[in-house]
Enzyme design. Structure first.
Site, PDB file in Angstrom:
ATOM      1  CG  HIS A 157      -1.942   0.998   1.347  1.00  0.00           C
ATOM      2  ND1 HIS A 157      -1.677   2.307   1.681  1.00  0.00           N
ATOM      3  CD2 HIS A 157      -3.283   0.916   1.165  1.00  0.00           C
ATOM      4  CE1 HIS A 157      -2.813   2.981   1.708  1.00  0.00           C
ATOM      5  NE2 HIS A 157      -3.803   2.173   1.390  1.00  0.00           N
ATOM      6  CB  CYS A 200      -3.877   3.598  -1.587  1.00  0.00           C
ATOM      7  SG  CYS A 200      -4.974   5.016  -1.442  1.00  0.00           S
TER       8      CYS A 200
END
Length: 526
Positions: free
Chosen positions: A240, A481
């Site tokens: 992430h 993300c």
């Protein structure tokens, strides 16, 4: 999905490359048996929603598939059961202990996995979540955006309300009753977190706003103290942005170098290449436990073992693992482990980071202010020991208390039960979505949690997300993300349904039908 009898505590890979999957995760025959048991009762009645035009009927599911067909649980819904296979009226019957399940035969011994509790009642669980009664565009809400945030049970909502009604105060230094109540509630929450993730002591738990802040905390305390020019930070291709950007910022500040563990075509870490990245310049290894974009469960035990052998400190991003699989930080033996409360059925704005005791004692303060000090003069300050040293100012007291309530709710259900049920949902959804023409799954590792990323020929992910929303189905559509890992698979965005223990097969069927109709419409256009 292939399960192997040789298992580790957290999905590690052995030195010869063999799979050592976690001992709590069912092997393949057990998963199939569980699927058959669960399937008959996980439909919800949505009369205003057209059912999928398939041959599937829950009443067609055999009550006992046995072990003769290793994929029976995933194919049985297509095979009508003859009347000869049903019990006769003369055969003895038993009162079901599952609300939806006839008495199941006992599982074979030595399965190495905890089957779901006979008290795991998905419809009773759903009643604990008020938001699941919402209707979106006239349809019952199907919440498949759990990897972004989870919904909250009444136990959490009521606990936060009770705190503000009966305990609200600042903590630690008030000489009155409400201060004592608030302090007890806050520190009991710290103890609940420690218990939930297997930390040796509550003093090793620092409250933060979430996993993102937990990673930044390590970067700005341990990283600034120990990382210098030419030092190396190892991350993975699965990360992430929250486990990429803080290290990029630190590297830009210090002159450190970032190196990346690659992944294979299924989305699993290339552990055969990880060792080659390690050297005496490696100071930190920071990897995700579960990919938020693909659902891959990484072999963190092997990562920790190899990294520590190289002399590196290890941080595990547990934002996506803590809600879905058992965590034992003492057994894992990483230096840091962090997670977010809002992905764990708790409030937003609260999370925690575990730190090894000797590492926490070595860290400088991060923020300055009240609570974190021992003594202050106009010339200097001395600081509290951990964890108070890292919690300057008034913390998120009420939401820490709410997080404890979420943990207690999850513990009541049983993390192993949750993991097994969500594993069933993932297998069911994977099989059904795999039947849709033009649909490509992104991330097919054999060891996953309940994330199912996909793209559909002829349709942008955002368009698929809008079509699902029109039917009351909430999914994430975008880059999640996690742009580097999506680009590794040649896409900029995916549709990402992600499941939790309050989801059902009926909801998955609704999603499948919407996506199938989109695929059919795309085929007619061409």
């Amino acid at each position: 999905m292939t399960m192997h009898p040789s298992t580790g505590s957290d999905g590690s890979v052995g030195p010869g490359g063999e799979s050592t999957l976690p001992s709590w995760l069912p092997d393949e025959p057990t998963v199939n048996r569980m699927a058959a048991e669960f399937f008959t009762g996980i439909s919800s009645d949505f009369p205003e929603v057209p059912s999928a035009p398939t041959e599937f009927d829950p009443e067609d599911i055999p009550r006992d598939l046995g072990d003769t067909d290793p994929w029976g649980a995933l194919t049985a819904f297509r095979t009508p059961v003859s009347s000869a296979s049903q019990p006769s009226a003369a055969e003895p019957t038993t009162t079901p202990r599952f609300y939806f399940l006839d008495e199941a035969e006992a599982p074979p011994p030595d399965r190495g996995a905890a089957l779901p509790s006979r008290d795991f009642d998905v419809h009773a669980i759903r009643a604990d979540f008020p938001i699941l009664r919402e209707r979106i565009n006239g349809y019952p809400l199907a919440w498949f955006d759990n990897a972004a945030t989870t919904q909250k049970p009444l136990a959490v909502i009521d606990r936060i309300s009770a705190f503000y009604q009966h305990e609200n105060s600042n903590i630690h230094r008030g000489a009155h009753e409400l201060a004592a109540r608030a302090t007890d509630a806050y520190e009991n929450a710290r103890a609940a977190v420690a218990r939930f993730i297997g930390a040796p002591t509550p003093e090793q738990i620092v409250f933060v706003r979430g996993a993102t802040e937990g990673i930044n905390f390590v970067a700005q305390t341990w990283g600034r103290k120990h990382i210098g020019a030419g030092d190396e930070i190892v991350i993975s291709h699965l990360e992430h942005h929250a486990n990429i950007v803080p290290w990029q910022m630190l590297a830009a500040e210090t002159g450190a170098v970032i190196r990346t563990i690659p992944v294979d075509d299924s989305g699993q870490l290339r552990m055969d290449q990880f060792g080659a990245l390690l050297s005496d310049r490696t100071k930190l290894v920071a990897v995700t436990h579960v990919s938020n974009a693909l659902g891959t469960i990484t072999p963190v035990a092997a990562v920790v073992e190899q990294a520590k052998r190289a002399g590196a400190v290890v941080l595990i991003d547990g934002a996506q693992s803590a809600p879905h699989i058992p965590i034992d930080v003492a057994a894992l033996d990483a230096h840091f482990f962090t997670f977010s409360g809002h992905k764990l059925f708790g409030p937003t704005g609260i999370g925690a980071i575990y730190g090894a005791a000797e590492v926490l004692r070595d860290l400088p303060p991060w923020h300055g202010g009240g609570n974190m000090i021992s003594d202050v003069t106009l010339e200097r300050a001395t600081y509290q020991p951990p964890p108070a040293r890292f919690e300057a100012g008034t913390g998120n007291i009420a939401d820490a208390v709410g997080l404890a309530a979420a943990i207690e709710y999850i513990e009541t259900l049983g993390v192993e039960n949750i993991a097994a049920y969500e594993h069933f949902l993932l297998d069911y959804a994977t099989a059904r979505m795999g039947e849709i023409p033009g649909l490509r799954l992104i991330g097919t590792a054999g060891h996953k949690t309940s994330v199912l990323s996909f793209v559909l020929d002829g349709h942008q992910p955002e368009a698929v997300g809008r079509a699902l929303n029109e039917k009351g189905i909430a999914v994430r559509a975008g880059h999640h993300c996690a742009q580097p890992i999506l680009r590794r698979f040649g896409v900029e965005a995916t549709v990402r349904p992600s499941f939790a223990f309050y989801n059902t097969c009926a909801e998955i069927d609704r999603m499948v039908e919407v996506v199938r109709q989109l695929a059919m419409n795309s085929g007619r256009r061409h």
